[in-house]
Structure formats: structure tokens, C-alpha cells
Write a protein that holds these residues in place. Structure first.
Motif, PDB file in Angstrom:
ATOM      1  N   PRO A   2       4.836  -6.929 -19.709  1.00 51.13           N
ATOM      2  CA  PRO A   2       4.883  -5.660 -20.429  1.00 51.13           C
ATOM      3  C   PRO A   2       3.516  -5.151 -20.868  1.00 51.13           C
ATOM      4  O   PRO A   2       3.385  -4.008 -21.285  1.00 51.13           O
ATOM      5  N   THR A  53      17.491  -6.861 -16.126  1.00 48.42           N
ATOM      6  CA  THR A  53      16.375  -6.011 -15.687  1.00 48.42           C
ATOM      7  C   THR A  53      16.639  -4.542 -16.017  1.00 48.42           C
ATOM      8  O   THR A  53      15.743  -3.821 -16.450  1.00 48.42           O
ATOM      9  N   ALA A  55       9.565  -7.695 -25.058  1.00 44.66           N
ATOM     10  CA  ALA A  55       8.616  -6.719 -24.527  1.00 44.66           C
ATOM     11  C   ALA A  55       8.198  -5.708 -25.589  1.00 44.66           C
ATOM     12  O   ALA A  55       7.251  -4.953 -25.392  1.00 44.66           O
ATOM     13  N   TYR A 111      23.238 -11.404 -13.355  1.00 45.30           N
ATOM     14  CA  TYR A 111      22.635 -11.420 -14.686  1.00 45.30           C
ATOM     15  C   TYR A 111      21.239 -10.805 -14.647  1.00 45.30           C
ATOM     16  O   TYR A 111      20.878  -9.982 -15.487  1.00 45.30           O
ATOM     17  N   MET A 112      20.445 -11.218 -13.632  1.00 44.86           N
ATOM     18  CA  MET A 112      19.071 -10.706 -13.554  1.00 44.86           C
ATOM     19  C   MET A 112      19.070  -9.196 -13.390  1.00 44.86           C
ATOM     20  O   MET A 112      18.227  -8.495 -13.943  1.00 44.86           O
ATOM     21  N   TYR A 118      15.814  -4.312 -19.497  1.00 48.23           N
ATOM     22  CA  TYR A 118      14.365  -4.445 -19.668  1.00 48.23           C
ATOM     23  C   TYR A 118      13.676  -3.106 -19.377  1.00 48.23           C
ATOM     24  O   TYR A 118      12.747  -2.700 -20.065  1.00 48.23           O
ATOM     25  N   LYS A 119      14.186  -2.415 -18.370  1.00 50.88           N
ATOM     26  CA  LYS A 119      13.579  -1.120 -18.011  1.00 50.88           C
ATOM     27  C   LYS A 119      13.818  -0.084 -19.108  1.00 50.88           C
ATOM     28  O   LYS A 119      12.987   0.781 -19.330  1.00 50.88           O
ATOM     29  N   LEU A 153       9.406 -16.836 -17.549  1.00 52.28           N
ATOM     30  CA  LEU A 153      10.855 -16.747 -17.335  1.00 52.28           C
ATOM     31  C   LEU A 153      11.181 -16.172 -15.970  1.00 52.28           C
ATOM     32  O   LEU A 153      12.019 -16.706 -15.231  1.00 52.28           O
ATOM     33  N   PRO A 161      23.611 -15.680 -11.251  1.00 55.72           N
ATOM     34  CA  PRO A 161      22.164 -15.452 -11.396  1.00 55.72           C
ATOM     35  C   PRO A 161      21.728 -14.047 -10.995  1.00 55.72           C
ATOM     36  O   PRO A 161      21.017 -13.378 -11.756  1.00 55.72           O
ATOM     37  N   GLU A 162      22.162 -13.588  -9.815  1.00 52.27           N
ATOM     38  CA  GLU A 162      21.701 -12.269  -9.352  1.00 52.27           C
ATOM     39  C   GLU A 162      22.255 -11.167 -10.247  1.00 52.27           C
ATOM     40  O   GLU A 162      21.550 -10.237 -10.614  1.00 52.27           O
ATOM     41  N   ALA A 180      17.081 -17.284 -22.004  1.00 54.28           N
ATOM     42  CA  ALA A 180      17.170 -16.543 -20.743  1.00 54.28           C
ATOM     43  C   ALA A 180      16.251 -15.332 -20.841  1.00 54.28           C
ATOM     44  O   ALA A 180      15.848 -14.938 -21.930  1.00 54.28           O
ATOM     45  N   PHE A 181      15.942 -14.747 -19.698  1.00 53.75           N
ATOM     46  CA  PHE A 181      15.158 -13.524 -19.740  1.00 53.75           C
ATOM     47  C   PHE A 181      16.021 -12.386 -20.252  1.00 53.75           C
ATOM     48  O   PHE A 181      17.044 -12.050 -19.664  1.00 53.75           O
ATOM     49  N   SER A 189      15.026  -8.923 -23.004  1.00 52.52           N
ATOM     50  CA  SER A 189      14.138  -8.422 -24.052  1.00 52.52           C
ATOM     51  C   SER A 189      14.887  -7.483 -24.969  1.00 52.52           C
ATOM     52  O   SER A 189      15.566  -6.576 -24.502  1.00 52.52           O
ATOM     53  N   PHE A 244      16.271 -20.374 -15.743  1.00 49.76           N
ATOM     54  CA  PHE A 244      15.138 -20.055 -16.619  1.00 49.76           C
ATOM     55  C   PHE A 244      14.572 -21.333 -17.214  1.00 49.76           C
ATOM     56  O   PHE A 244      15.296 -22.103 -17.867  1.00 49.76           O
TER      57      PHE A 244
END
Lengths: 164, 641
Positions: free
Chosen positions: A127, B223, B296, B218-219, B226-227, A20, B215-216, B71-72, B74, A30
Motif C-alpha cells: 500500500p 482483494t 493498508a 477468499y483471495m 482491499y481495492k 501475506l 483459497p481462490e 489471513a490477508f 485489510s 498465509f
């Protein structure tokens, strides 16, 4: 010292996060099938294998290319792809013994890992640390270290049984 | 489609006519219902009625994704299945794996099935190419065989397959749908609805992309989240439990707090819990760790038994709920038999929770003399007889002997058996009770009672006091409420937290992300959704948390309205007598019953529903923009002024 990219299949769980973030880095969308790294899975047995470009020192993809569209970057040894020189013969796809050179399912162009200027997001986001990009000496220690842990465990087991 | 985050198209497959249509996704539907569960609520309200036979051609079977799917983010990677359940009211189930994302890459936000194929078929979706194909050769095959056969036929082992087994083919009331072998849309009989349509499988292969609106942006937002999952205390919490053991680590935790269902929910303490614990599974049977798509946290794992009676068993899980239902609740600590029973349920495509609960029901009837050995086709249904559990599974999916009665679920089985068997039928709204007990954790009694699909934990289970996330409780509800909320045996503020997590979980199931991340550990909250939805979709309104909450309430209200139209009301928001009248015999909850009434009234008050009847008030529906729903219910006198 140059860094190398190496994958550890035993750590990979098949989450596909690498695909992704790779596809996002390269296409701003994606799509695992446009990713430069691919996870192959046997879901039934619970096995996941990352397939990534190894940036070989003798790249067969490069040798197979009739137009020198693939070349080794003199600075850091990364195998790079020059889209402008590519004639789309796909020799490189067939030549790579690992299947690490792919065909973009949307454009039919060649897609190949370029290690993202030294900061590959697949490594950053994995991860489980199943994809590593590190100096060769560190990679050596990582691999030897895993074996050392197994040996130490075995030794402890033996000691315990001796005591018993 | 004016919003990103969606493919903008969905499939409508009429199995009677063997027709496939690709239709535009209405932007209003995206705006007001987000995706997944929200879409399902909208379609089931519009297209299904109280007249619809759940196992007839008019019922709809919906597979839906959400804007986050593919989409990415987690942990995402889930999809929603919904239909009018064979129990005659709201039905929904959710599953992980990769199938949902693959549907999105193939170019569809959702599939709506209607009608009934004259003979078995499966549907193959290959990007824009969609075919309804004969499946006579697959009928009778188990879920793994079916998956492999379809992949071989396609010459592509990466095709994602969601399918039914014998359970769905024979319309066992709690049949499920399996995808990628071990992931299941488990509860409320979605597999039975699929079987009733003669639909054996839905196979998907997609090569498309999903693009964020920004895009930017959202990422960056994804992220940041995700962290949260992969660093600090949340990492520590999730990896020492879910990561290391998967859900089975709950076995010992629930036993400690006295709500590990044992002997058909008679008690909440199982003396042999250690023998079926996550620790034991890890040591002896864990073969590898797995993950759903884009997650993750990675709680999935594969178990293997190499030798002995169940040698050559390999299966995903078993999860906590399966261990509880097929193990402690049948008073069995035979771990290998539990793993094998879990495998059988996956292969046959039946829900492990309901299956385990009908078996424990039969065992208690046997103990009480309501069922004899003769009634049980010669089986010894004594507590803990793990062989009988396995024998019954084989009979249930074939509807043989006692299995025929048990294939109908505990509610109908108890009616068929009579002789006071209903006393031991542990269900709410016909759905067998999941692995909790409201006597030892009061809030979960309310959760079971109000869940739209029946006694279920995923609708509104609060982990906050169960696992003890005191900081989160303080953040969300204020430190002055901490002590009462933390007290598992107090009913105070429990309606407040149940209402709050129910709202949170409908968004989780609509976007779609996983409960592990919102429930356990409770990382994400409404503000996280407000941060993620706008850059993903372009719906700027959702930057406002009150808009996020309003949509949650809209989906909850519409789902509730579906059941209200079916004739359900406060009388159905109840619990088995055992939880209300029989004090818990052991553990921290000893001597307690579930004091549902006080929590239920408070819950209705918070939802602005009528305390006497449980019907929605007109104002509660109008508040979330469901004026037309209020009108429809008004004509049937199913709404309160």
C-alpha cells in the motif's frame, strides 16, 4: 530493458501485507515465515526494513551452489532456483549477503524469490509503494526524484528566509 | 475441525495448577459465535457467574482471535481480550499490532487463563511448546523492559509479547495490557485481571500457516475489499486523515462540532485545541508512520521529543483519546507533557482514557474545594497543570497518597472522597467516559449509556453523522431519513443507527477486523462480511446477510445477558448528570443536554428488550437461539415474558 526489484525502507510501515500475499502465491496459505520477502522491524523506534532478493548480476548464492540449482534466467536476468537440483546444503543461505535466501520453517527446503513470472504480488499489494519492480531507468528517476524533492524543499526554505 | 479459518485448537492454562491443555475448538462455537468477542461472550457466560470475584482465581482471562486473523484482509490484525471486569460486570478490550496473528500462526484460536499463580509467571508459547515460566525477575519492570527482557531470554527479537506493567501488578482498576510496546488492550481493567493472576506476560512465536476453505475465492473477495480501501474516495478519505495524521486529526474536528471534552467534560470546546492538534504533532513530533499487521490504512505513528524537559521521549501515538484525556480534558495544551504522559501510561500499563479522566476528576474536585492541596499530597491540581498530571500518574500506579484513591477509578474514588464528589465523576457503569459528549452529538450519549463495558465509544459510535457520510446514510437507511440522521442534535433515528453499528461492530470484533474500515471510513458493511466469511471458513450459511445479522444480534444479546445476570439493567444504562442536566455551555451543542430517555426506549424497542427494565424478553433471546440463556435468566427473574 530488464526490470529490477527495489525496496524503499523509508516508505515501509511494517504492515506485512507483502509477506501475506507472497506466502499465498507460493503456498495457497498465509504464513509470513514462508514468504520470500521479509520485513524486519524495530517496533520501538518505528523502523521497518524490507528484505528481498535483489537478483544480483553476480549472484553469490549461485556461485556457492555446488549443484547449479541456482541460475540466471537468460531472458530477463532473474535468479531462479531449481528445486530438483538442490541437495539442501544451504550454502546459498549463507552466501547471500542480504539474507534473502531462506529456509522454509515447515519443510526445511530452500525458498527464494522468483519474481512470480514478472508479476510479483508483493509489489502489486504494497500500500505504500515500498516495493517497486520497474525498468532500470524508471528506478533511477525514482531515486533521483526523491533527492530532487528534498533539494527543492530546501531551496524554497532558503528563498522564504531571504524574502523575510 | 470441520471449518477452515480456524486452527481448531485453543489453550486452557490453569495458573493455580500450573497446567496447560490444548483443547479442540468446538465447531458449534465457531458456527454461532465466529471468533474474538463472540468466543469471549460464550466462555464468560458459561464459566463466570455473578459470584465470581473479578480479581479472584475463578475469573477467566481470554485472549481470542477470529477467522480473519492472520489471513490477508485489510485492516485486520487485532485480537480481543475479555474477562469479568474489576468493575464487576462485562469487560473487554481490543488491541492491534501483530500479537493476535502470531498466536494463530502458533496454532491457537484462543487462550483461556484461569486460576492464580502462587508467584509471578509468564507464559511462552512456541508453536506446540507451551511453558509457564517464573517471572520474578520481570515483576516491577515496565512494559517495554519486559518485552525486551523476554526477547533477550528467548534470543529472538521477533517474539511477540503482551504484558502488564506496574499498573496491572498493583491492580489499578484501569490497568491495560500492552503488546509490541505501543499497542494496548486499553479499557475496562484487563491488565488488573492479568495482574491478579500473577501473570506478567504472554509471549508468542508461531511458524504455522492459516488456510482458507476456498483459497481462490477468499483471495478474490479479500482483494475486492482491499481495492475498496486502497483506491478512489475511500483511499482519499482515509489517507488525508488517518494516514496523514493518525487519530489526532480528530482533535480539530471534534472541537468544531463542539464535543472535544474539556475540563472534565464541562464543555466541548477547547480554546487551545490547535496546540494539541494532529497538524501540530505531524509538524513537530512525528518521527515515523507505522501500521498494525495486515492493514493498508496505517494510522499508527511514532512521536519523538528530542530535547528539553521531556527530551529522549519516544512513544507510539498519542492517539486522539489520549490527547483528549490527558490534554484538553485536564485543560492542558502542553503537547510535550501530553506525549510524555502517554508514554508513561504505556510503560506502566494503564488506560490513558480512564487515567486522564480520574486526573480531570481530581482537578475539578480541587477547583470546587472538595480536594485540598493537602489531600493532593501537596500537588497543585489547578486546571492545566501538566506537571501535576504526570506526578499523579506516578502516584496512581504505585497507589501512593491520593494516587491510591484515584487508582480505583472515578466512581469508587468519588465514594471514598464523599462531599458531593460524585457530581464530577464522569462514568457509566463505573467506566470513565471516552472522548465524546452526547450533548453535542446525541447518538453518542446513547452509545455511552448502552455500552456493556461502560462509557465507551468503540461499542457503537456512529461516525455517519459525526464525520458526515451522507451517501452511506442514504444507502443504509434511505434518503428520507438523511436529514434527521445528519442532524447531530436530533434524537430521531439515533437509536436505529446505534443499534445498527453495534451489530456491525460486534462482527468487526469477532472476525476480527478494525473499526477503521467499518467506522472510519465506513467502508465495510454486513454484505462485505457475507462475501468474505464463506470462502474463508466454509460456513456457507453466512453468504446470507440475514444470517450475518442474526449472529451479530446473538453476540450482542449474550453480552447483554452477562450484565443482566450480574444485576445490571436499565438503571445502569444511564449517563453522568452533567450530560443529562447541565446544558452544553459552548459550541454548536450550546444549550443542549443529552435527551437519553427517548433514544433509550427506542433502542430497547429495536432490540425487543423491555422498555421498563431494560431486561431482554424471552422472545428476543429465543430469536437468536439463546433458549438456555433465557432459561437461566428466567430462574433469576431477569427475563421478561
Amino acid at each position: 530493458m530488464n526490470r529490477v526489484l527495489i525496496t524503499f525502507p523509508e516508505r515501509c510501515t511494517g504492515c506485512h501485507i507483502c509477506e501475506l500475499v507472497c506466502s499465498f502465491e507460493k503456498t495457497r496459505s498465509f504464513n509470513p515465515k514462508r514468504s520470500r520477502i521479509t520485513i524486519l522491524e524495530d517496533e520501538q523506534q518505528g523502523v521497518s526494513i524490507p528484505v528481498a532478493c535483489r537478483h544480483c548480476t553476480v549472484p553469490l548464492c549461485m556461485e556457492a551452489c555446488p549443484t547449479a540449482a541456482l541460475y540466471i534466467d537468460a531472458l530477463d536476468g532473474v535468479v531462479l532456483f531449481d528445486e530438483g537440483a538442490c541437495i539442501g546444503c544451504r550454502n546459498c543461505v549463507l552466501a547471500c549477503p542480504f539474507g534473502a535466501v531462506s529456509i522454509d520453517p515447515l519443510t526445511s527446503d530452500i525458498i527464494k524469490c522468483d519474481l512470480c513470472n514478472g508479476n510479483p504480488p508483493c509489489v502489486e499489494y504494497c500500500p505504500r509503494d515500498a516495493i517497486v519492480y520497474a525498468r532500470a531507468d524508471r528506478v533511477n528517476i525514482m531515486i533521483k526524484g526523491a533527492e530532487a524533492v528534498r533539494l527543492r524543499e530546501a531551496m524554497q526554505l532558503t528563498n522564504r528566509s531571504r524574502r523575510a | 475441525m470441520k471449518y477452515k479459518g480456524y486452527t481448531g485448537e485453543y489453550l486452557r492454562v490453569d495458573l493455580t495448577r500450573s497446567s496447560v491443555k490444548t483443547l479442540p475448538l468446538p465447531p458449534d462455537m465457531a458456527r454461532h459465535y465466529l471468533g474474538g468477542l463472540g468466543f469471549c461472550a460464550k466462555i464468560l457466560w458459561d464459566e463466570v457467574s455473578e459470584e465470581t470475584d473479578p480479581l479472584g482465581p475463578d475469573n477467566r482471562l481470554i485472549f481470542a482471535t477470529g477467522p480473519i486473523t492472520g489471513a490477508f484482509f485489510s485492516p485486520s490484525g487485532r485480537f480481543t481480550v475479555a474477562a469479568k471486569s474489576p468493575l464487576g460486570h462485562w469487560g473487554e478490550a481490543h488491541s492491534g499490532g501483530t500479537w493476535g496473528a502470531e498466536l494463530k500462526y502458533a496454532g491457537y484460536d484462543m487462550i483461556v487463563f484461569q486460576g492464580r499463580a502462587p508467584s509471578p509467571v509468564y507464559v511462552f508459547i512456541d508453536d506446540e511448546q507451551v511453558e509457564i515460566t517464573k517471572a520474578d525477575h520481570l515483576w516491577g519492570k515496565d512494559t517495554s523492559q519486559t518485552t525486551i527482557a523476554i526477547r533477550e531470554q528467548a534470543g529472538d527479537e521477533t517474539v511477540k509479547v503482551a504484558c502488564i506493567g506496574l499498573g496491572g501488578e498493583n491492580t489499578v482498576m484501569y490497568a491495560c495490557i500492552a503488546n509490541e510496546f505501543y499497542h494496548v488492550s486499553g479499557r475496562s481493567g484487563m491488565g488488573a485481571v492479568m495482574g491478579s493472576k500473577n501473570l506478567k506476560a504472554v509471549a508468542v512465536r508461531g511458524t504455522g500457516s492459516v488456510e482458507p476453505y476456498d483459497p481462490e475465492g477468499y483471495m478474490e473477495a479479500a482483494t475486492e475489499r482491499y481495492k475498496k480501501v486502497t483506491t478512489g474516495r475511500w483511499l482519499e478519505m482515509s489517507q488525508s486523515s488517518l494516514g496523514r495524521y493518525g487519530t489526532p486529526c480528530l482533535v480539530m474536528l471534534e472541537n468544531e462540532i463542539g464535543r472535544l471534552p474539556t475540563k472534565n467534560h464541562w464543555t466541548g470546546v477547547f480554546d487551545e485545541a490547535e496546540k494539541i492538534s494532529g497538524e501540530l504533532i505531524r509538524e513537530r513530533y512525528r518521527a515515523s508512520r507505522g501500521s498494525c499487521f495486515s492493514c493498508a490504512i496505517q494510522c499508527k505513528y511514532i512521536s519523538r521529543i528530542d530535547k528539553g524537559r521531556f527530551g529522549a521521549t519516544i512513544t507510539g501515538g498519542p492517539e486522539y483519546e489520549s490527547i483528549m484525556a490527558l490534554g484538553s480534558n485536564c485543560s492542558s495544551a502542553d503537547m510535550e507533557a501530553i506525549i510524555h504522559a502517554n508514554l508513561l501510561c504505556n510503560l506502566y500499563g494503564i488506560d490513558t482514557i480512564s487515567c486522564g479522566k480520574v486526573v480531570s476528576f481530581a482537578m475539578e474536585c480541587y477547583e470546587k474545594g472538595i480536594l485540598t492541596k493537602e489531600d493532593a499530597d501537596g500537588l497543585d491540581l489547578s486546571w492545566g497543570n501538566s506537571s501535576a498530571v504526570i506526578d499523579l500518574i506516578h502516584k496512581i500506579v504505585r497507589r501512593e497518597g491520593l494516587g491510591k484513591i484515584l487508582s480505583e477509578g472515578v466512581d469508587r474514588a468519588a465514594q471514598a472522597i464523599g462531599k458531593g464528589a460524585d457530581r464530577y465523576a464522569m462514568h457509566v457503569k463505573g467506566l470513565e467516559v471516552s472522548g465524546q459528549d452526547g450533548r453535542a452529538q446525541q447518538s453518542v450519549g446513547l452509545t455511552h449509556a448502552i455500552a456493556a463495558r461502560g462509557a465507551d465509544h468503540l461499542t457503537a459510535l456512529s461516525s455517519l453523522e459525526e464525520i458526515g457520510y451522507s451517501e452511506v446514510i442514504e444507502d443504509r437507511f434511505g434518503s428520507e431519513k438523511l436529514e434527521e440522521i445528519q442532524n447531530l442534535l436530533s434524537t430521531t433515528y439515533k437509536a436505529l443507527i446505534v443499534k445498527d453499528v453495534e451489530d456491525l461492530y460486534v462482527l468487526t470484533d469477532s472476525l476480527i477486523i478494525c473499526k477503521y474500515g467499518t467506522m472510519w471510513p465506513p467502508i465495510y458493511y454486513f454484505d462485505d462480511f457475507a462475501r468474505v466469511i464463506p470462502p474463508r471458513t466454509g460456513m456457507e450459511e453466512y453468504a446470507n446477510i440475514s444470517e450475518v445479522r442474526l449472529t451479530a444480534e446473538r453476540i450482542v444479546s449474550l453480552r447483554r445477558s452477562f450484565n443482566i445476570r450480574e444485576g445490571l439493567d436499565k438503571r445502569d444504562d444511564t449517563l453522568p448528570k452533567r450530560f443529562l442536566k447541565e446544558p452544553m455551555p459552548h459550541g454548536p451543542g450550546k444549550g443542549h443536554v443529552c435527551e437519553l430517555d427517548v433514544m433509550l426506549d427506542e433502542y430497547y424497542r429495536l432490540r425487543d428488550w423491555d422498555i421498563e427494565t431494560g431486561l431482554p424478553t424471552r422472545s428476543s433471546l429465543e430469536h437468536v437461539g439463546l433458549e438456555r440463556v433465557a432459561e437461566t435468566l428466567g430462574k433469576k427473574e431477569r427475563v421478561v415474558a
